[in-house]
Write a protein that holds these residues in place. Sequence first.
Motif, PDB file in Angstrom:
ATOM      1  N   ALA A 862       0.818  -1.213   0.000  1.00  0.00           N
ATOM      2  CA  ALA A 862       0.000   0.000   0.000  1.00  0.00           C
ATOM      3  C   ALA A 862       0.850   1.261   0.000  1.00  0.00           C
ATOM      4  CB  ALA A 862      -0.926  -0.003   1.213  1.00  0.00           C
ATOM      5  N   LYS A 863       0.376   2.282  -0.682  1.00  0.00           N
ATOM      6  CA  LYS A 863       1.012   3.597  -0.650  1.00  0.00           C
ATOM      7  C   LYS A 863       0.437   4.377   0.525  1.00  0.00           C
ATOM      8  CE  LYS A 863       2.972   2.585  -4.573  1.00  0.00           C
ATOM      9  NZ  LYS A 863       4.400   2.194  -4.621  1.00  0.00           N
ATOM     10  N   VAL A 864       1.264   5.181   1.158  1.00  0.00           N
ATOM     11  CA  VAL A 864       0.821   6.001   2.282  1.00  0.00           C
ATOM     12  C   VAL A 864       0.524   7.402   1.762  1.00  0.00           C
ATOM     13  CG1 VAL A 864       1.423   6.967   4.525  1.00  0.00           C
ATOM     14  CG2 VAL A 864       2.168   4.657   3.924  1.00  0.00           C
ATOM     15  N   ASP A 877      -0.488  17.191  -1.166  1.00  0.00           N
ATOM     16  CA  ASP A 877      -1.228  15.929  -1.156  1.00  0.00           C
ATOM     17  C   ASP A 877      -0.463  14.945  -2.040  1.00  0.00           C
ATOM     18  OD1 ASP A 877      -2.954  13.818  -1.146  1.00  0.00           O
ATOM     19  OD2 ASP A 877      -4.718  14.928  -1.823  1.00  0.00           O
ATOM     20  N   GLU A 878       0.337  14.078  -1.402  1.00  0.00           N
ATOM     21  CA  GLU A 878       1.183  13.157  -2.153  1.00  0.00           C
ATOM     22  C   GLU A 878       1.107  11.759  -1.545  1.00  0.00           C
ATOM     23  OE1 GLU A 878       5.144  14.706  -2.235  1.00  0.00           O
ATOM     24  OE2 GLU A 878       4.625  16.425  -3.505  1.00  0.00           O
ATOM     25  N   LYS A 879       1.632  10.790  -2.286  1.00  0.00           N
ATOM     26  CA  LYS A 879       1.703   9.409  -1.810  1.00  0.00           C
ATOM     27  C   LYS A 879       3.140   8.910  -1.930  1.00  0.00           C
ATOM     28  CE  LYS A 879      -2.975   8.200  -3.407  1.00  0.00           C
ATOM     29  NZ  LYS A 879      -3.599   8.083  -2.068  1.00  0.00           N
ATOM     30  N   THR A 880       3.502   8.003  -1.041  1.00  0.00           N
ATOM     31  CA  THR A 880       4.830   7.389  -1.156  1.00  0.00           C
ATOM     32  C   THR A 880       4.914   6.604  -2.461  1.00  0.00           C
ATOM     33  OG1 THR A 880       4.051   5.465   0.101  1.00  0.00           O
ATOM     34  CG2 THR A 880       5.164   7.212   1.333  1.00  0.00           C
ATOM     35  N   LYS A 881       6.075   6.671  -3.078  1.00  0.00           N
ATOM     36  CA  LYS A 881       6.271   5.992  -4.362  1.00  0.00           C
ATOM     37  C   LYS A 881       7.043   4.690  -4.194  1.00  0.00           C
ATOM     38  CE  LYS A 881       6.447  10.462  -6.709  1.00  0.00           C
ATOM     39  NZ  LYS A 881       6.293  11.254  -5.466  1.00  0.00           N
ATOM     40  N   LYS A 882       7.992   4.675  -3.274  1.00  0.00           N
ATOM     41  CA  LYS A 882       8.856   3.518  -3.097  1.00  0.00           C
ATOM     42  C   LYS A 882       9.297   3.450  -1.643  1.00  0.00           C
ATOM     43  CE  LYS A 882      13.149   1.459  -4.889  1.00  0.00           C
ATOM     44  NZ  LYS A 882      14.320   1.679  -5.760  1.00  0.00           N
ATOM     45  N   ASP A 883       9.368   2.235  -1.096  1.00  0.00           N
ATOM     46  CA  ASP A 883       9.838   2.065   0.278  1.00  0.00           C
ATOM     47  C   ASP A 883      11.325   2.380   0.380  1.00  0.00           C
ATOM     48  OD1 ASP A 883       7.289   1.206   0.656  1.00  0.00           O
ATOM     49  OD2 ASP A 883       7.779  -0.908   0.988  1.00  0.00           O
ATOM     50  N   PHE A 903      -0.519  17.839   9.728  1.00  0.00           N
ATOM     51  CA  PHE A 903      -0.033  16.742   8.896  1.00  0.00           C
ATOM     52  C   PHE A 903      -1.059  15.606   8.992  1.00  0.00           C
ATOM     53  CE2 PHE A 903       3.559  19.062  10.643  1.00  0.00           C
ATOM     54  CZ  PHE A 903       4.311  19.351   9.512  1.00  0.00           C
ATOM     55  N   GLN A 904      -1.424  15.044   7.851  1.00  0.00           N
ATOM     56  CA  GLN A 904      -2.420  13.975   7.802  1.00  0.00           C
ATOM     57  C   GLN A 904      -1.806  12.744   7.145  1.00  0.00           C
ATOM     58  OE1 GLN A 904      -5.924  15.429   5.818  1.00  0.00           O
ATOM     59  NE2 GLN A 904      -6.050  17.289   7.077  1.00  0.00           N
ATOM     60  N   ILE A 905      -1.947  11.607   7.813  1.00  0.00           N
ATOM     61  CA  ILE A 905      -1.351  10.358   7.321  1.00  0.00           C
ATOM     62  C   ILE A 905      -2.435   9.287   7.277  1.00  0.00           C
ATOM     63  CG2 ILE A 905       0.367   8.562   7.764  1.00  0.00           C
ATOM     64  CD1 ILE A 905       0.846  11.875   9.448  1.00  0.00           C
ATOM     65  N   SER A 906      -2.509   8.569   6.158  1.00  0.00           N
ATOM     66  CA  SER A 906      -3.474   7.477   6.033  1.00  0.00           C
ATOM     67  C   SER A 906      -2.973   6.482   5.001  1.00  0.00           C
ATOM     68  CB  SER A 906      -4.856   8.004   5.636  1.00  0.00           C
ATOM     69  OG  SER A 906      -4.788   8.652   4.376  1.00  0.00           O
ATOM     70  N   ALA A 907      -3.515   5.270   5.046  1.00  0.00           N
ATOM     71  CA  ALA A 907      -3.160   4.224   4.088  1.00  0.00           C
ATOM     72  C   ALA A 907      -4.281   3.200   4.064  1.00  0.00           C
ATOM     73  CB  ALA A 907      -1.844   3.555   4.466  1.00  0.00           C
ATOM     74  N   PRO A 908      -4.567   2.613   2.887  1.00  0.00           N
ATOM     75  CA  PRO A 908      -5.624   1.597   2.813  1.00  0.00           C
ATOM     76  C   PRO A 908      -5.264   0.295   3.536  1.00  0.00           C
ATOM     77  CG  PRO A 908      -4.469   1.752   0.719  1.00  0.00           C
ATOM     78  CD  PRO A 908      -3.971   2.874   1.575  1.00  0.00           C
ATOM     79  N   ASP A 909      -3.973   0.064   3.731  1.00  0.00           N
ATOM     80  CA  ASP A 909      -3.531  -1.157   4.397  1.00  0.00           C
ATOM     81  C   ASP A 909      -2.317  -0.810   5.254  1.00  0.00           C
ATOM     82  OD1 ASP A 909      -2.839  -3.668   5.230  1.00  0.00           O
ATOM     83  OD2 ASP A 909      -2.026  -4.312   3.298  1.00  0.00           O
ATOM     84  N   GLN A 910      -2.440  -0.929   6.584  1.00  0.00           N
ATOM     85  CA  GLN A 910      -1.344  -0.493   7.446  1.00  0.00           C
ATOM     86  C   GLN A 910      -0.118  -1.390   7.286  1.00  0.00           C
ATOM     87  OE1 GLN A 910      -3.101  -0.636  11.349  1.00  0.00           O
ATOM     88  NE2 GLN A 910      -2.395  -2.715  11.719  1.00  0.00           N
ATOM     89  N   GLY A 911      -0.281  -2.704   7.191  1.00  0.00           N
ATOM     90  CA  GLY A 911       0.821  -3.625   6.925  1.00  0.00           C
ATOM     91  C   GLY A 911       2.116  -3.195   7.588  1.00  0.00           C
ATOM     92  N   LYS A 912       3.213  -3.325   6.850  1.00  0.00           N
ATOM     93  CA  LYS A 912       4.529  -2.865   7.330  1.00  0.00           C
ATOM     94  C   LYS A 912       4.771  -1.438   6.835  1.00  0.00           C
ATOM     95  CE  LYS A 912       8.158  -5.415   7.358  1.00  0.00           C
ATOM     96  NZ  LYS A 912       9.279  -6.277   6.930  1.00  0.00           N
ATOM     97  N   ARG A 913       3.871  -0.544   7.156  1.00  0.00           N
ATOM     98  CA  ARG A 913       4.009   0.851   6.728  1.00  0.00           C
ATOM     99  C   ARG A 913       4.681   1.650   7.833  1.00  0.00           C
ATOM    100  NH1 ARG A 913       4.380   0.797   1.944  1.00  0.00           N
ATOM    101  NH2 ARG A 913       5.457  -1.002   2.769  1.00  0.00           N
ATOM    102  N   HIS A 914       6.006   1.474   7.967  1.00  0.00           N
ATOM    103  CA  HIS A 914       6.763   2.180   9.002  1.00  0.00           C
ATOM    104  C   HIS A 914       7.034   3.601   8.508  1.00  0.00           C
ATOM    105  CE1 HIS A 914       8.328  -1.895  10.699  1.00  0.00           C
ATOM    106  NE2 HIS A 914       7.038  -1.787  10.740  1.00  0.00           N
TER     107      HIS A 914
END
Length: 927
Positions: A862-864, A877-883, A903-914
Motif C-alpha cells: 500500500a502507498k501512504v 497531497d502526495e503518496k509514497t512511491k517507493k519504500d 499533517f495527515q497520514i493514512s493508508a488503505p492497508d497499514q501492513g509494514k508501513r513504518h
Amino acid sequence: MKELLVKLAPAGGFLLLAVLLFVFRWMSDPFWWFSVAALLAAGLVIWEVLGPQLSALWNREYSPRILRGRTIRLGPAAVDLVVFLGLLGLTIAILPEIAQGHRLVNHDHPVHYFKAWQLKESFLEQGRLYGWSHLWYAGYPAQMLYPIGVDLLIIGIWAAGLGFITMSKAYAWAFLLFWFLQGWSLYMVGRATVGRWAGLFAAIFVLSDTASFRFGGWEYAGEWGVWPNSLSIALGMMAVAYLPRVLHDHKSWRPVALFGFWMGCGLITHPMQIMHLAILVPVAALVLIASEAKGSRAVGLIRLGAASGIGALIGALWVLPFLGAKDASENYGVAWRTSFDMGSRLFHANLLEGSWVVPSVLAVFGVLALAFNRQFKHAFLGVMAVVLLGTASTTFLSAFNLVDLSDSFTFVQYQRFSILLKPYAFLAAGFAIVAIFRTAKSPQWQGARGGLLIRFLVVGVLASPIIFGVFDTYRNKGFERRVTLEKNRPYRVERPKAADWLNEQWAKKKPDEFWRTALYVGGHDHGFTDIGARLKMPVYKIGYTPAETFTYKMEARNPTVLKAVNVRYILASKSLPGSQFKLIETFGGLKIYEFKEWTPDPFVVREGKADVTLKSWSDERIVFDLNVDEPGVFQLNVSDFSRWHATLAGEELEITAEPIATEEERSGMMTVPMKKSGELVFEYRSGAREKLAILFFLLGMLLVIFLLIHPALLKRLDPLGAKVASLETRFERPVQLAAAAVISGAVVVALILAAWVPGSKEEDDAERQFDFTSKIHTANVSQKVGARLRHCPWVLGHHVCDEEDYKHVQATFVDIEKSWRRCIWAHPENGRVTQISFNNTPGGTHLRGWYGIANSGKGGSAKVDFKIALDGIVELDEKTKKDDQLHPFELELEKNFSGDVQFQISAPDQGKRHFCFFAETVEYPEK
C-alpha cells in the motif's frame, strides 16, 4: 553407621514403594502419580538426614566435615571439576552427534566454515593475516570487516589435532566448545558473585535456551548459525568472572591478566564486545563508588583500567584494522524496541523472546534484589542488566540525540543487546531461585516425618502430572535439537563430483583467462558456500551472504552483473530460466549451467582503445600490459577498497569506484584513467593499522603471560598501591566530592544532549525557525474515524493512539536510504486518518522536509497518503512511491506566517508501513 541406616530406612521404604507402583501398572494412571509422590518423600527424608553434610560440600569455607564417620575436605577445585564435567556432559547430551565430529551445515554454518578454511589455506599458510581475497563477490578485504575469533578457534582446534582431525571435525568441536563455554562462563561468574548454585542454575538456563530468530539461544546461534556474537559474550562473561578480584584483590595481578585475556578474546570475536566493555567499565566504576568499601576504590579503578587496557591490546588484532576500514562496512544496525514496548513485553513475560518464561520472570525480581544490594559483586550484575536494557532502546538513543551525535550509535541493535542481557538475566534468575530455596534451612522444614511429609505426598500425587508436562516440554524445547549435519546434507554424493568437474575445467583454462563459478541455491540458502573449499577457482554466490559486511558485497543474478564479474559456470540446485544460460552437465539433482555471455577478460576498456594483456594475477597484485591507441578509461573487474593502489608506467593513478549500471548499491569496480601505454599495476598495500594491530596483540599477550607467571615481580607496586589507599583515606571527603563531580558532570552532559536540537540534513545557510520533531509534545494528535475524532493523549514521550507501541506518534529515528534520520513516527492505521496539528507555528519563508517508509517497513504494497494543511487548506497531497526512499517536499509560506500546520497520514492497508516524516520551517536569506 547403624544409626544413619535407621534414619534412612523410611527413604528406602518410599523408594521401594515408588518402584513397585511404577512396575505394577507400568506408567498407568494414577499409579505413576503415587510413584512420583513416593520419590519426592524419599528425597525429603534423605535431605533431612544428609542435608547438613551435603550442603557443607558447597560451604564457602570448605572446612572439614564428618560424613558417615569420615572426615571430608572437598576443595573449590574439586567442586569446580565436578561442575565442569557435569556441564560438559550436559552439553554432549544436548549435541551428541556434534560431539562425534559431525559438522552443522544449515544456514550460516557453511559460511563460517569457509571463512576459517580460507584464513588457514589462503592467508596463514602464506604468512599473512589480513589482505585481499578474490574468492568471494568481486573480491573483498578478508579478516578486516568481520571478526576473526571464530575462525581462529576452529583453526586452533584443527592445529591441536596435529593433523589427525579434519577442518570439518574441528568446526564441529569448536561449536561444541562454544556451547559448553556459554554455561561454564556463567557458572564462573556466579561462583565469583552470587554463589555457585546460582551460577549453576544460570549455566543450565543458557545451555537449554532456545530463544528465537535474532535473539540468541539455539534458534539463532545453532539453527541459524549466528554464533560469533554469542561466543564473544561467553568470552566477555569469562572476563566478568574476574572483575570482583580485579577491583578488590589488590595483592594479586592474575585477575587483571585473566580479565584482559578473556575480554580481548571477546573483542576479536564480535563487535558487540566493544559495546559491552564500553558499558561495563563506567557501570563497574559507578557501582564500586556507590557500594560498601572493601579496600581502596582508587586502586581498584586503576587495576580495572589496566585490565581493560590489556583487553584492548589483545582485541586490537581485529578492532584496529576494522576501525580503519569501517567506511567500507555496511551498517547492519536495526532499531527494534522502544522503552514502552520493552515494558509491554515485560508485562507479558516475553522480553527475552523465545526464552523459557520461568527464568525470564525470576530474572525481574533477581535484578531488583541485586541492584539494591550494598555488595559490589551483587549490585554490579543488577545495575548492568538495567543499563543494558535501557540503553538498547530506541527511546534512549532518540531522547539523547545520540544518533545525530555519532553514526557509531546506528550500529546498536536491540536484538544484539538482548543476547548480551541474557547472561545477566539468567544469573539474576539463578540468584532468585537460590533465595527461594534458602527457606529449606528455616525451622518449618525440619521434622519431615510429620505433617510436612503428608503434604509432600498429597502435593506429589496431584501435581506430578502437571509437573511432568512442564519438564517434558522443557526437555523437548531445551534439550532436543533440530540439526542438519554434513553426513546427511542434501546432495552429499553429488557435490564432490560437481566440484571435480569444475576443477577440471579450471585446469584447462588459458593463462590469460579468468572466470568465476556462481552458486545458485536460493536467496537465503548458504548451504553451498563451503563448496568453495573444494573449488580451485573463485566463487560468486547469488543471493545474500552473511558473516561479511563489505559495502560492495555483490549478490545479484542479473546477466549484466554476471558478465561484469566474469561468471562462466553456475552450480545450481534449481532450474535457471533465460536464454543466457545453457545446461551442460548434471549430477543427480545438481545442475551446471554455462553463462553464454561470459568473458575471459577480467577487465573492460570503457572508453578509448587499447590492446590489453594480462601478465599476472594474484590476490594482491594484478599486472597488465597496455598498448593504448586512444586514451580512455580502464575498469578492473575487482571491487574497490582503500588499500588498492594503481600505477601506469610507474605513475600513480587515482582509482574511482564505478558501479555496474544495474547494481549500483552493491558494486564499485576499480576504474582508472588510461592515458598512455605501459605496465598497469594494481597493488594491495597493507596499512600501518594492520602492523600495529599485530604488535599490540603480541604486547597484550606478553603482558598476560608476564602477570600470570611472575606476579611477584609486581610486588614493588604494593607500596604505591598502599600510598594511593592512604591518600584516598586521608582525603576521603575530596575523593567523594570528585566522584560526585564526575557523576554530576555526566548528568549535565546528558541533559545538554537531551536539550540539544540537531540540525537537519540539509546543507545550506537557511535559518531554522521551528523544528516539528523536537516540538512533538506540543502537538495535538488525533485519529479521524469517519466523522468522529479520537484524541491521542501525550503520555511520557508518546501520543498514545492505541495499546500497541507502533501505533503511537512520537519522535524517533529510522534507517532510510542507508542513513539514520530523526523524524516523527506516524504509522497509518486501516480506516483512520492520523492528524498531527501544531497551532501558532512560527513561520519563515518555507516549510520543508521529507517523508517516507523506513527500511524496516519494506515489503508492503500500500502507498501512504501524506497531506499538509496550512490554516486548514491542504497545500500538499502526495503518496509514497517507493519504500526506503526519501520523498522531499518544500512549501513556500506567506510572509510573517504564524498559523496552524496539520499533517495527515493514512493508508488503505497499514501492513509494514513504518512511516516517518521530518518537517521544519526555515528562513532563507535574501538574495
